[in-house]
Write an enzyme that holds these catalytic residues in place. Structure first.
Site, PDB file in Angstrom:
ATOM      1  N   HIS A  77      11.017 -17.645   0.869  1.00 27.62           N
ATOM      2  CA  HIS A  77       9.952 -18.038   1.814  1.00 27.62           C
ATOM      3  C   HIS A  77       9.707 -16.951   2.867  1.00 27.62           C
ATOM      4  O   HIS A  77       9.192 -17.225   3.949  1.00 27.62           O
ATOM      5  CB  HIS A  77      10.290 -19.365   2.544  1.00 27.62           C
ATOM      6  CG  HIS A  77      10.108 -20.586   1.699  1.00 27.62           C
ATOM      7  ND1 HIS A  77      10.976 -21.655   1.768  1.00 27.62           N
ATOM      8  CD2 HIS A  77       9.181 -20.906   0.778  1.00 27.62           C
ATOM      9  CE1 HIS A  77      10.594 -22.590   0.915  1.00 27.62           C
ATOM     10  NE2 HIS A  77       9.503 -22.155   0.297  1.00 27.62           N
TER      11      HIS A  77
ATOM     12  N   ARG B 108       2.332 -11.564  -4.610  1.00 29.34           N
ATOM     13  CA  ARG B 108       3.558 -12.224  -4.196  1.00 29.34           C
ATOM     14  C   ARG B 108       4.573 -12.056  -5.323  1.00 29.34           C
ATOM     15  O   ARG B 108       4.312 -12.435  -6.464  1.00 29.34           O
ATOM     16  CB  ARG B 108       3.305 -13.701  -3.972  1.00 29.34           C
ATOM     17  CG  ARG B 108       4.562 -14.398  -3.556  1.00 29.34           C
ATOM     18  CD  ARG B 108       4.351 -15.877  -3.379  1.00 29.34           C
ATOM     19  NE  ARG B 108       5.389 -16.409  -2.540  1.00 29.34           N
ATOM     20  CZ  ARG B 108       5.303 -17.566  -1.925  1.00 29.34           C
ATOM     21  NH1 ARG B 108       4.216 -18.292  -2.042  1.00 29.34           N
ATOM     22  NH2 ARG B 108       6.292 -18.005  -1.189  1.00 29.34           N
TER      23      ARG B 108
ATOM     24  N   ARG C 297      13.818 -30.227  -6.106  1.00 27.28           N
ATOM     25  CA  ARG C 297      15.053 -29.412  -6.182  1.00 27.28           C
ATOM     26  C   ARG C 297      16.157 -30.041  -5.344  1.00 27.28           C
ATOM     27  O   ARG C 297      15.901 -30.640  -4.308  1.00 27.28           O
ATOM     28  CB  ARG C 297      14.779 -27.991  -5.692  1.00 27.28           C
ATOM     29  CG  ARG C 297      14.085 -27.133  -6.727  1.00 27.28           C
ATOM     30  CD  ARG C 297      13.704 -25.776  -6.164  1.00 27.28           C
ATOM     31  NE  ARG C 297      12.284 -25.705  -5.865  1.00 27.28           N
ATOM     32  CZ  ARG C 297      11.705 -24.736  -5.165  1.00 27.28           C
ATOM     33  NH1 ARG C 297      12.424 -23.744  -4.676  1.00 27.28           N
ATOM     34  NH2 ARG C 297      10.415 -24.745  -4.942  1.00 27.28           N
TER      35      ARG C 297
END
Ligand code: ADP
Length: 389
Positions: free
Chosen positions: A179, A91, A239
């Site tokens: 994402h 990833r 966040r």
């Protein structure tokens, strides 16, 4: 026998690994995670059914990312001595403007991805450290990078740009969206199990510690709530989400905060944690009777609703909503609070199905509402297996 692929997901303080068969539809053999790297690091390994195979305390400050990978691989080899690794899928949060699909890693690609580190300083360096460690551990294996940005690379110009001087766009200051591995998986599940929705306009809400919404038309992303960084859009565990940039200027110019202090506040001390003053964790907030916990959840669900409305505008309509991620998959309350005031858009929830955590939770209105568990590791494993040809 080199008949397996390994997936690697290196975060700032965690490392997740997965062992899959190297098939077109890979079968999961094991998943492992090292949490709290740099602190009291601990490793757990589970088999494909989720049963614990082993745990190991790596000691206070006892592991960096390379040490965490070594420990995880040692435990894997202990339990799966026969499994050879033909490919490693990584990833990687940022693929920049170039990559709209996974890519085989070589020195040149790695060097270009390192140039993107300033765009994602909290994630990209760790992702690439994982790549270097895996290249050293498996020099014969194919290494493949899978990007969180790739799924969003074909947004229309108006969803790719900020209203800044044009030269900044040309220098890469764009709305990348993140994402993407999760959205890729959801697009695949829609195509497989809900072809009518896949062909339509769907707002997919990935709600975990990080949270974003993707507007998906015919299985392709047309808009994301996340922008240049993974700070934009929805409020998240810690966040801030969407913020008037004037607030940042105020904090620096009037309150005398340094850039590093503002960064720390926006990434680590805002969102659900900042608003509630209690926790970044939705389960803790739902269990609390402190009114600030309710207010934090109310702000979270309101912003999700607002952004679904914005996605309906971006997609020129709305045929479906998908909830995924730890909160989206598990919190009936969040799904209820998001959907209940959206009847004007044709959204109607089946309350019992929602509370029961069913896969389809709409009451048959114009908008289909689904809960689909995401599987980012599987998307990486598929890409790694595909790279083997
Ligand atoms: P990450 O983004 O780190 O992968 P996850 O997708 O695992 O995170 O989501 C973590 C969030 O999901 C946390 O806020 C957690 O409280 C929430 N969550 C997990 N299970 C539940 C549940 N049963 N009810 C409400 N929230 C839950």
């Amino acid at each position: 026998m080199t008949d397996h692929v390994l997936t690697l997901n290196a975060g700032s303080s965690s490392l997740k690994i997965g062992l899959f068969t190297a098939a077109a539809e890979p079968e999961v053999r094991a998943t492992g995670a090292v949490e709290r790297i740099g602190g009291a690091a601990a490793l757990t390994l589970e088999d494909g059914a989720g049963a614990t195979l082993g745990t190991r305390d790596l000691g206070e400050g006892g592991a960096d990312h390379a040490g965490a990978l070594d420990a995880a691989l040692a435990m894997l080899r202990e339990h799966f001595p026969e499994a050879g690794i033909a490919a490693v899928g990584h990833r990687v949060v940022h693929g920049g403007q170039d990559h709209d699909a996974p890519v085989r890693l070589d020195d040149a690609v790695l060097a270009r991805l390192a140039e993107l580190e300033p765009f994602a300083p909290l994630h990209q360096p760790h992702n690439l450290a994982g790549v270097r460690a895996a290249r050293a551990a498996f020099p014969e294996a194919v290494q493949v990078a899978c990007f969180d940005t790739a799924f969003h690379r074909h947004h229309p110009f108006v969803n790719d740009v900020f209203g800044l001087p044009r030269e900044l766009y040309d220098r890469g200051v764009r709305r990348y969206g993140f994402h993407g591995l999760s959205y890729d998986y959801i697009a695949g599940e829609l195509a497989r199990a809900h072809p009518a929705l896949h062909a339509g306009r769907v707002a997919v809400a990935h709600l975990g510690n990080g949270a974003s919404i993707c507007g998906m038309v015919q299985g392709r992303s047309v808009a994301s709530t996340m922008g240049f960084t993974a700070l934009d859009g929805l409020p998240m565990g810690t966040r801030v989400g969407q913020l008037d940039p004037g607030v940042v200027l105020h904090l620096i110019e009037q309150e005398g905060m340094s850039a590093a202090e503002v960064t720390g506040m926006l990434y680590k001390r805002s969102g659900l944690l900042g608003l509630s003053g209690i926790s970044n964790d939705m389960r803790t907030l739902e269990a609390s009777d402190d009114p600030r916990a309710d207010e934090a959840i109310a702000y979270f669900t309101f912003r999700i609703r607002r952004e679904i409305g914005a996605m309906a505008a971006a997609m020129e309509g709305l045929d479906g909503i998908v909830f995924t991620g730890g909160i989206g998959e598990n919190s009936a309350r969040v799904r209820r609070e998001v959907c209940a005031p959206m009847s004007w858009l044709g959204v109607a929830l089946d309350a019992a199905a929602n509370e029961a955590g069913a896969a389809r939770i709409d009451a048959g209105g114009d908008v289909g509402v689904l809960v689909i568990p995401t599987d980012e590791e599987r998307v990486i494993a598929r890409a790694a297996a595909a790279a083997l040809g």
